[in-house]
Write a protein that holds these residues in place. Structure first.
Motif, PDB file in Angstrom:
ATOM      1  N   PRO A 172     -11.967   1.723   0.574  1.00  0.00           N
ATOM      2  CA  PRO A 172     -11.794   0.262   0.673  1.00  0.00           C
ATOM      3  C   PRO A 172     -11.534  -0.419  -0.669  1.00  0.00           C
ATOM      4  O   PRO A 172     -10.766  -1.385  -0.727  1.00  0.00           O
ATOM      5  N   VAL A 173     -12.172   0.075  -1.742  1.00  0.00           N
ATOM      6  CA  VAL A 173     -11.980  -0.581  -3.037  1.00  0.00           C
ATOM      7  C   VAL A 173     -10.525  -0.547  -3.480  1.00  0.00           C
ATOM      8  O   VAL A 173     -10.018  -1.503  -4.099  1.00  0.00           O
ATOM      9  N   GLU A 174      -9.805   0.527  -3.151  1.00  0.00           N
ATOM     10  CA  GLU A 174      -8.394   0.632  -3.538  1.00  0.00           C
ATOM     11  C   GLU A 174      -7.533  -0.345  -2.734  1.00  0.00           C
ATOM     12  O   GLU A 174      -6.589  -0.942  -3.258  1.00  0.00           O
ATOM     13  N   VAL A 175      -7.862  -0.510  -1.464  1.00  0.00           N
ATOM     14  CA  VAL A 175      -7.135  -1.476  -0.641  1.00  0.00           C
ATOM     15  C   VAL A 175      -7.351  -2.887  -1.174  1.00  0.00           C
ATOM     16  O   VAL A 175      -6.419  -3.691  -1.289  1.00  0.00           O
ATOM     17  N   GLY A 176      -8.597  -3.202  -1.515  1.00  0.00           N
ATOM     18  CA  GLY A 176      -8.903  -4.515  -2.059  1.00  0.00           C
ATOM     19  C   GLY A 176      -8.181  -4.779  -3.366  1.00  0.00           C
ATOM     20  O   GLY A 176      -7.716  -5.906  -3.623  1.00  0.00           O
ATOM     21  N   ARG A 177      -8.059  -3.735  -4.171  1.00  0.00           N
ATOM     22  CA  ARG A 177      -7.366  -3.882  -5.458  1.00  0.00           C
ATOM     23  C   ARG A 177      -5.885  -4.219  -5.248  1.00  0.00           C
ATOM     24  O   ARG A 177      -5.339  -5.101  -5.912  1.00  0.00           O
ATOM     25  N   LEU A 207       0.834  -1.209   0.000  1.00  0.00           N
ATOM     26  CA  LEU A 207       0.000   0.000   0.000  1.00  0.00           C
ATOM     27  C   LEU A 207       0.866   1.256   0.000  1.00  0.00           C
ATOM     28  O   LEU A 207       0.572   2.238  -0.708  1.00  0.00           O
ATOM     29  N   GLN A 208       1.909   1.265   0.796  1.00  0.00           N
ATOM     30  CA  GLN A 208       2.808   2.418   0.839  1.00  0.00           C
ATOM     31  C   GLN A 208       3.510   2.624  -0.495  1.00  0.00           C
ATOM     32  O   GLN A 208       3.766   3.755  -0.903  1.00  0.00           O
ATOM     33  N   ALA A 209       3.789   1.529  -1.190  1.00  0.00           N
ATOM     34  CA  ALA A 209       4.413   1.641  -2.504  1.00  0.00           C
ATOM     35  C   ALA A 209       3.497   2.329  -3.500  1.00  0.00           C
ATOM     36  O   ALA A 209       3.970   2.935  -4.476  1.00  0.00           O
TER      37      ALA A 209
END
Length: 304
Positions: A258-263, A238-240
């Motif tokens: 949340p959708v971005e985390v799931g991706r 995620l940090q990358a």
């Protein structure tokens, strides 16, 4: 329908309600939300003719409250559950209301049953009622004339969890039958459950209005709480991508939807065990919108 048009109420140099406009539609529960001193009660008092407006007006069904004949048959009002003669019994209070409105005595029994006040409780004097019992009696009085509009100020005060659930069902059923409900409260969670539309007020001004989805869609805060089988690997991924990540309990808090985390998790083939919004919902949104409008005290003599 309740139509509030450019309503302003001042007390000397103090403005309690500042150019407020909104509409409450039939068949809907409208939540009127704000901190103590925001102007909710003053607005409602103007609605039912207890406080004159400085500017603007409020109409109910197209009429000023003062022009409605036998208003209790058209508008049910609960502004203060204790605003009855403390020496009268609950049954006496409802009986006087029924006689004033030209209703049969049987209506009193119907309302007592509706709000679950027993015969023994109905015979007790108001001074011996708990706050929750007073609220139930006040709701019974508001519904006595079978009105098409309900105006209720903080009706959940003093009710236990079962009573609050009962009230939610009662008001939702009333709206489903075509009634108009305006419900004021500072209990944001309770209103969030029942209201079809919400009006947020702070320091006498409307700061937002709409249904829950519309209000939250306008929120500028977005975060996610996530837990995975490999939190360290997920945090690095995620940090990358440039997302801010901080530890949160057994998982992570990420400043992105949340959708971005799931991706990202799917790309890295990371197994997630929990994924949900980290925003506090309506309460956080309200505090955000009213952070510069809330006040701690009111001028002496000015109602909330």
């Amino acid at each position: 329908m309740i139509n509030v048009e450019g309503l302003t109420r001042t007390y000397g140099a103090f403005t309690a309600v500042d150019d407020v406009s909104f509409v409450c539609q039939p068949g809907r529960v409208t939540g009127f939300l704000g901190p103590n001193g925001a102007g909710k009660t003053t607005t409602m008092r103007v609605m039912v003719g207890l406080t004159p407006p400085t500017r603007g007006r409020v109409t109910i069904g197209g009429h000023l409250y003062s022009d409605i004949p036998n208003p209790g048959r058209h508008v049910g009002v609960l502004l203060d559950a204790s605003a009855q003669h403390a020496g009268r019994t609950g049954r006496e209070i409802l009986t006087i209301g029924a006689q004033t409105m030209g209703l049969p005595a049987s209506r009193v029994d119907e309302m007592l049953a509706l709000v679950s006040l027993s015969d023994n409780e109905a015979k007790r004097r108001l001074r011996n009622y708990s706050l929750g019992m007073k609220q139930r009696l006040g709701i019974a009085h508001a519904l006595l004339g079978d009105p098409s509009v309900l105006i209720l100020d903080e009706p959940a005060n003093g009710l236990d969890p079962a009573g609050i659930r009962w009230m939610r069902g009662l008001l939702k059923g009333y709206a489903d039958r075509g009634g108009t409900v305006l419900l004021s409260s500072h209990l944001l969670h309770e209103v969030e459950i029942i209201a079809d539309e919400m009006i947020l007020i702070g320091r006498g001004k409307i700061v937002a209005q709409g249904n829950k989805q519309q209000l939250l869609a306008g929120s500028t805060t977005t975060s996610t709480l996530v837990t995975s089988l490999t939190n360290d690997q997920l945090a690095q991924a995620l940090q990358a991508k440039g997302f801010a990540v901080t530890p949160a309990g057994e998982g992570l808090k990420v400043e992105v939807a949340p959708v971005e985390v799931g991706r990202v998790a799917a790309e890295q083939q990371i197994v997630l065990t929990d994924l949900r919004s980290g925003d506090g919902g309506l309460e956080d949104l309200f505090l955000q919108l009213t952070s510069d409008t809330q006040r701690e005290t009111l001028p002496e003599g000015a109602p909330a």
